[in-house]
Design an enzyme around this catalytic site. Sequence first.
Site, PDB file in Angstrom:
ATOM      1  N   HIS A 146       9.133  -6.915  -4.721  1.00 15.61           N
ATOM      2  CA  HIS A 146       8.519  -7.500  -3.526  1.00 15.61           C
ATOM      3  C   HIS A 146       7.861  -6.398  -2.706  1.00 15.61           C
ATOM      4  O   HIS A 146       8.338  -6.041  -1.630  1.00 15.61           O
ATOM      5  CB  HIS A 146       9.565  -8.233  -2.690  1.00 15.61           C
ATOM      6  CG  HIS A 146      10.267  -9.320  -3.435  1.00 15.61           C
ATOM      7  ND1 HIS A 146       9.673 -10.538  -3.708  1.00 15.61           N
ATOM      8  CD2 HIS A 146      11.499  -9.359  -3.996  1.00 15.61           C
ATOM      9  CE1 HIS A 146      10.523 -11.284  -4.389  1.00 15.61           C
ATOM     10  NE2 HIS A 146      11.641 -10.591  -4.587  1.00 15.61           N
TER      11      HIS A 146
ATOM     12  N   ALA B 231      21.104   7.052  14.397  1.00 20.03           N
ATOM     13  CA  ALA B 231      20.664   8.059  13.433  1.00 20.03           C
ATOM     14  C   ALA B 231      21.285   7.773  12.072  1.00 20.03           C
ATOM     15  O   ALA B 231      22.454   7.429  11.963  1.00 20.03           O
ATOM     16  CB  ALA B 231      21.072   9.445  13.914  1.00 20.03           C
TER      17      ALA B 231
END
Length: 175
Positions: free
Chosen positions: A112, A145
């Site tokens: 995809h 993070a």
Amino acid sequence: MSDCFDLLKEDFKIYRRPFISQGYYSLLVHRFGRMTRTIGFKPVYFLLRIVHIIFTKLCEIAFGIYIGAHVRIGRRFIIEHFGCIIIHSEAVIGDDVIVRQGVTIGNKVIDHPLDAPVIGNRVNIGAGAKILGKVVIGDDVDIGANAVVITNVPSNSIAVGVPARIIPKKSEIEV
């Protein structure tokens, strides 16, 4: 065309040091590429598209920032720190988004290739974060993070960890 120049002026104002900011130059090249799509005269259009491709590749090589040609980026988009930033061509990014070094906004599976994230407004993306696949990131979201986001993140949430856990932000009433 005037909208493009308004965006460029606004981009210049929000970067703390635009003349030495690699993120600003990469965004400038991207905005230039988006502007070239509005040109109807084919010879000029093709010439400017070639210039855009060359500058995009130079930004990728010199700064480590790749912004796909078709990305729709909102207002006041900031690349806080440069290096290893990849933004998929089909991604959509809202207003007031901050991206730091090492961020990937891209597809998840090879089958995809056009599945790309949609990122809302006022999203803060931490260093090294990966946002993958056809996911929707709501407004006012913080992505930690090194988080790997592979599911939708509702508005007013925090996404942290691998794979990312979604934690609702505390409202000021609860605090």
